[in-house]
Design a protein around this motif. Structure first.
Motif, mmCIF file in Angstrom:
data_model
loop_
_atom_site.group_PDB
_atom_site.id
_atom_site.type_symbol
_atom_site.label_atom_id
_atom_site.label_comp_id
_atom_site.label_asym_id
_atom_site.label_seq_id
_atom_site.Cartn_x
_atom_site.Cartn_y
_atom_site.Cartn_z
ATOM 1 N N GLU A 291 11.181 1.007 2.336
ATOM 2 C CA GLU A 291 9.717 0.924 2.622
ATOM 3 C C GLU A 291 9.428 -0.852 3.006
ATOM 4 O OE1 GLU A 291 7.043 2.633 -0.463
ATOM 5 O OE2 GLU A 291 9.005 2.535 -1.651
ATOM 6 N N ALA B 184 -3.512 2.360 -2.512
ATOM 7 C CA ALA B 184 -2.988 3.305 -2.073
ATOM 8 C C ALA B 184 -4.113 3.850 -0.914
ATOM 9 C CB ALA B 184 -2.996 4.570 -3.112
ATOM 10 N N VAL C 151 0.872 -1.184 -0.054
ATOM 11 C CA VAL C 151 0.191 -0.021 0.041
ATOM 12 C C VAL C 151 0.839 1.054 0.059
ATOM 13 C CG1 VAL C 151 -1.963 1.264 1.147
ATOM 14 C CG2 VAL C 151 -1.796 -1.299 1.215
ATOM 15 N N ALA C 152 0.703 2.112 -1.027
ATOM 16 C CA ALA C 152 1.704 3.361 -1.102
ATOM 17 C C ALA C 152 1.264 4.365 0.126
ATOM 18 C CB ALA C 152 1.431 3.823 -2.645
ATOM 19 N N GLY C 153 2.140 5.353 0.226
ATOM 20 C CA GLY C 153 1.855 6.267 1.158
ATOM 21 C C GLY C 153 1.984 6.110 2.691
ATOM 22 N N ARG D 234 -1.037 -0.690 -7.897
ATOM 23 C CA ARG D 234 -0.912 -0.799 -6.505
ATOM 24 C C ARG D 234 -2.003 -0.263 -5.505
ATOM 25 N NH1 ARG D 234 4.339 -0.103 -8.653
ATOM 26 N NH2 ARG D 234 5.663 -2.074 -8.441
#
Length: 306
Positions: free
Chosen positions: A151, A305, A107-109, A303
């Protein structure tokens, strides 16, 4: 039909019917894949029912968000990594930390911090084992890389990931750590649990028909990147797991199973506010310099987000 007849038929369907400029690459790929599919149908004498059940299965896998899981379980994602390893070796790029699959649960961010981060919220401390993991990000010459991005994400003790498991807080067990002036990172978390495919999901149904299990060893995912270097997608496995070398997703690799130290020193426990021993893992990442003329290490894919 013969294979030559099928090739002619597919060209008639896809190429000869084009009335506008086609994308050459898309046309090439579709013709090849459709020809191979038709040949498999002919060679295996698939019935119309089998064909439609296959299409329904693919549709269901997409609708239930299991395509990424299926790609891992059938070895497709590992095959992509093998080809990337071969391309780098051919270009003379060697010696970095081994890559392995990303999986479908990034999960981005995730929140950023420098040098250190705590991934867990403390809710599973009593049931699980506290983990401290630390190391240095180096370039291919062994020089530390300050400002590199690490990450990290992993499952909880139930084998579930935040965002996909709505009972967990946002970005639980997910962080982005920027290495300090010495190229070092450290995080505190809990030792994750291994897990399996959803027992009633599309992936496990197919694995059952193939006589295969759908289990993964406990592991921790990483993206590691730095300017001028090839992005690394990898994961470490937790040593001692029952499925350590029997991962249904074929992601276990030599060099990605670091030893675990159990720390019981009273002063170290006191410093962390702990009453019982914790696990410690040392692991360094080594990035290769970017090089022109080979496919990028960054993969363009959908992906999540938050």
């Amino acid at each position: 039909m013969t294979h030559a007849e099928i090739d002619k038929l597919v060209r008639g369907f896809i190429v000869d019917t084009a009335t506008a400029d086609a994308n050459p690459r898309v046309q090439e790929v579709v013709v090849r894949l459709l020809s191979d599919l038709f040949k498999a149908i002919e060679d295996l004498d698939l019935s119309p029912t089998e064909i439609w059940k296959g299409l329904e299965y693919i549709a269901e896998s997409g609708a239930t968000q299991e395509i990424g899981l299926l790609a891992a379980g059938l070895g497709l994602e590992r095959f992509i990594d093998i080809r990337a390893d071969e391309a780098e070796a051919k270009a003379g790029i060697t010696g970095g930390t081994p890559r392995t699959i990303e999986g479908p649960l990034y999960v981005a961010g995730a929140p950023e911090s420098v040098g250190y981060a705590r991934l867990d919220d403390g809710s599973e401390v009593d049931q699980g084992e506290v983990l401290l993991m630390q190391g240095t990000v180096y370039d291919s010459h062994g020089t530390p890389l300050p400002g590199a991005k690490v990450e990290v994400w992993h499952a909880n003790l139930m084998g579930n990931y935040s965002f996909f498991d709505k009972t967990q807080p946002d970005f639980h067990l997910r962080r982005t750590i920027i290495t300090d002036a010495d190229g070092r990172y450290q995080f505190r978390s809990i030792v994750p649990a291994g897990y399996g495919c959803p027992p009633n999901g599309t992936t496990q149904r197919l694995l059952d028909l193939l006589g295969r299990h759908g289990r993964r060893p406990a592991h921790i995912h990483f993206f590691v990147s730095a300017p001028g270097h090839r992005k690394l997608t990898t994961q470490i496995n937790i040593d001692g797991d029952e499925y350590l070398w029997d991962d249904f997703a074929f992601a276990s690799r030599e060099g990605l199973v670091p030893p675990i130290e159990r720390v019981s020193d009273p002063k170290k426990l006191e410093g962390l506010g702990l009453q019982k021993p914790y696990a410690s893992i040392d692991f360094d990442f080594r990035l290769n310099a970017e090089k022109a003329g080979i496919p990028p290490a960054e993969v363009d894919r959908h992906r999540a987000a938050a």
